[in-house]
Scaffold this motif. Structure first.
Motif, PDB file in Angstrom:
ATOM      1  N   ASN A   1       0.834  -1.198   0.000  1.00 19.81           N
ATOM      2  CA  ASN A   1       0.000   0.000   0.000  1.00 19.81           C
ATOM      3  C   ASN A   1       0.870   1.249   0.000  1.00 19.81           C
ATOM      4  O   ASN A   1       1.560   1.535   0.982  1.00 19.81           O
ATOM      5  N   ALA A   2       0.850   1.971  -1.111  1.00 17.46           N
ATOM      6  CA  ALA A   2       1.726   3.127  -1.270  1.00 17.46           C
ATOM      7  C   ALA A   2       1.310   4.304  -0.389  1.00 17.46           C
ATOM      8  O   ALA A   2       2.152   5.103   0.023  1.00 17.46           O
ATOM      9  N   THR A   3       0.010   4.409  -0.098  1.00 25.19           N
ATOM     10  CA  THR A   3      -0.460   5.538   0.712  1.00 25.19           C
ATOM     11  C   THR A   3       0.135   5.483   2.120  1.00 25.19           C
ATOM     12  O   THR A   3       0.594   6.501   2.651  1.00 25.19           O
TER      13      THR A   3
ATOM     14  N   PHE B   1       3.774   6.437   2.027  1.00 27.85           N
ATOM     15  CA  PHE B   1       3.928   7.891   1.917  1.00 27.85           C
ATOM     16  C   PHE B   1       3.734   8.563   3.284  1.00 27.85           C
ATOM     17  O   PHE B   1       4.533   9.407   3.695  1.00 27.85           O
TER      18      PHE B   1
ATOM     19  N   ALA C   1      -1.261  13.585   1.815  1.00 26.46           N
ATOM     20  CA  ALA C   1      -1.575  12.474   0.908  1.00 26.46           C
ATOM     21  C   ALA C   1      -2.913  12.700   0.220  1.00 26.46           C
ATOM     22  O   ALA C   1      -3.069  12.431  -0.972  1.00 26.46           O
ATOM     23  N   GLN C   2      -3.884  13.220   0.948  1.00 28.07           N
ATOM     24  CA  GLN C   2      -5.196  13.504   0.362  1.00 28.07           C
ATOM     25  C   GLN C   2      -5.109  14.637  -0.654  1.00 28.07           C
ATOM     26  O   GLN C   2      -5.724  14.573  -1.719  1.00 28.07           O
TER      27      GLN C   2
ATOM     28  N   MET D   1      -3.353  10.845  -3.309  1.00 28.84           N
ATOM     29  CA  MET D   1      -2.867   9.505  -2.956  1.00 28.84           C
ATOM     30  C   MET D   1      -3.783   8.817  -1.953  1.00 28.84           C
ATOM     31  O   MET D   1      -3.784   7.597  -1.848  1.00 28.84           O
TER      32      MET D   1
ATOM     33  N   ASP E   1      -7.072   2.531   3.389  1.00 26.38           N
ATOM     34  CA  ASP E   1      -5.619   2.498   3.407  1.00 26.38           C
ATOM     35  C   ASP E   1      -5.071   2.426   4.829  1.00 26.38           C
ATOM     36  O   ASP E   1      -4.312   1.518   5.167  1.00 26.38           O
TER      37      ASP E   1
ATOM     38  N   SER F   1       8.111   6.250  -1.494  1.00 24.91           N
ATOM     39  CA  SER F   1       7.263   6.797  -2.554  1.00 24.91           C
ATOM     40  C   SER F   1       6.121   5.829  -2.868  1.00 24.91           C
ATOM     41  O   SER F   1       5.476   5.309  -1.957  1.00 24.91           O
ATOM     42  N   ASN F   2       5.853   5.620  -4.177  1.00 20.85           N
ATOM     43  CA  ASN F   2       4.718   4.762  -4.535  1.00 20.85           C
ATOM     44  C   ASN F   2       5.156   3.345  -4.872  1.00 20.85           C
ATOM     45  O   ASN F   2       4.437   2.592  -5.513  1.00 20.85           O
TER      46      ASN F   2
ATOM     47  N   ALA G   1       1.161   1.998  -7.469  1.00 21.85           N
ATOM     48  CA  ALA G   1       0.034   2.919  -7.522  1.00 21.85           C
ATOM     49  C   ALA G   1       0.213   3.854  -8.710  1.00 21.85           C
ATOM     50  O   ALA G   1       1.294   3.946  -9.288  1.00 21.85           O
ATOM     51  N   GLY G   2      -0.870   4.539  -9.055  1.00 20.88           N
ATOM     52  CA  GLY G   2      -0.848   5.480 -10.166  1.00 20.88           C
ATOM     53  C   GLY G   2      -1.720   4.987 -11.301  1.00 20.88           C
ATOM     54  O   GLY G   2      -1.734   3.785 -11.602  1.00 20.88           O
TER      55      GLY G   2
END
Length: 336
Positions: free
Chosen positions: A178-180, A183, A201-202, A206, A214, A291-292, A313-314
């Motif tokens: 989980n990238a969030t 981060f 993040a919001q 993200m 998340d 990062s992601n 993610a992305g």
């Protein structure tokens, strides 16, 4: 040249990124695979646009980006108010593409398979709760049911486990999925509070307005459950042990840093067991991603340790997995 028809459900960031890739790589798919893709319908929460002759994806993208909803598209197109299951039977595409966040998509996934459509999805809950039913039904009917983008976006961990390590016995998987949360924890290491890191993040898109999926570990739990289903045997998310990062304080982050460690939300997947929890890990560990990035450390009896690392993610990264599965399904259908 084999023409493959598609219906796309979901026209948010990932759906639009998928449409752009299909447009950009039309010539590539024709030349390399002998495949031509025609999108018969596109749907978002406002309605479904369907044209048997094929949708103009460039126009669909313009409408969505200018008006925010496909129902604003009236020129030459009719907008239908159909549920996904009804639309699948009416449109009858070769491949159904589900890039929604519909947690209740299981019935219409099953309906698509029984209708004879292949299915490609990035949507995690149907598999995290109903893997056995969906994959079993698809296998019985000889229909592709592909879900690379449910775990680690386009980084091909599902294909690796499902198609490549066929002579290996997987012993365990440790992963950051989980990238969030990565981060948020990274920003906390820089001195921000949990709330400040979450707001950032919001603001960057993200994290959702409701970030519970998340920060409570649910998203990582879904992904870890799917990995268990592929690597070992089917289980459901309800059998997983999941704890998120909502209890991580700046003090805990500073303490880990003082010991030369970092905190990451780590999924451990072993036969019959899925556990997701924040853990202190050494900075030199392959799990100490930033990062992601997502990472999975797979241990097998023959290969030993295998590290799979990439963007987790992305929109475009996720579209990579979705489009790869569309091509795979198209190649199967070409030979049918």
């Amino acid at each position: 040249m084999k023409e493959i028809t598609l219906s796309i459900f979901g026209f948010g960031n990932v759906g639009r990124a998928t449409a752009r890739v299909l447009l950009e790589k039309t010539g590539f798919f024709r030349k390399k695979y002998g495949l031509s893709f025609k999108v018969l319908s596109v749907a978002d929460t406002s309605g479904l646009v369907w044209l048997p002759e094929g949708i103009d994806l460039r126009e669909a993208l313009l409408v969505k980006e200018n008006f925010g909803r496909l129902s604003a598209w009236t020129n030459d197109y009719e907008v239908y108010n159909m549920k996904p299951g009804e639309a699948i039977e009416e449109v009858n595409p070769d491949i159904v593409v589900d890039v929604t966040n519909d947690a209740n998509a299981f019935p219409w996934h099953l309906r698509a398979i029984r209708n004879g459509s292949a299915l490609v999805t990035s949507n995690k809950p149907p598999l995290a709760f109903h893997y056995s039913e969906l994959v079993g039904e698809a296998e019985r009917r000889g229909i592709p049911y592909l879900f690379e983008a449910t775990v680690m976006a386009g980084t091909p961990v599902i294909a690796l486990l499902r198609e490549n390590l066929l002579g290996d016995r997987v012993e365990s998987i440790e992963a950051v999925l989980n990238a969030t949360t990565t981060f948020i924890l990274s920003r906390m290491e820089e001195g921000k509070t949990f709330e400040e890191a979450l707001r950032e993040a919001q603001s960057l898109g993200m994290a959702e307005r409701d970030p519970s999926g998340d920060v409570l570990g649910i998203d990582a739990g879904y992904k870890a459950t799917i990995l268990h289903c592929v690597a070992f045997h089917p289980m459901t998310f309800g059998e997983a042990e999941v704890r998120g990062i909502d209890g991580i304080t700046p003090e805990l982050v500073r303490e880990a840093t003082s010991h030369g460690k970092t905190i990451r939300l780590v999924a451990t997947v072993e036969r019959g067991k899925v556990k997701v929890e924040p853990r202190e890990i050494p900075l030199e560990s392959p799990l100490a991603v930033s990062s992601n990035e997502n990472v999975a450390l797979i241990k097998t009896d023959l290969l030993g340790e295998l590290l799979v690392k990439g963007a987790g993610a992305g929109p475009r990264e996720t579209a990579s997995g979705v489009v790869s599965d569309i091509v795979k399904a198209g190649l199967v259908l070409r030979e049918a």
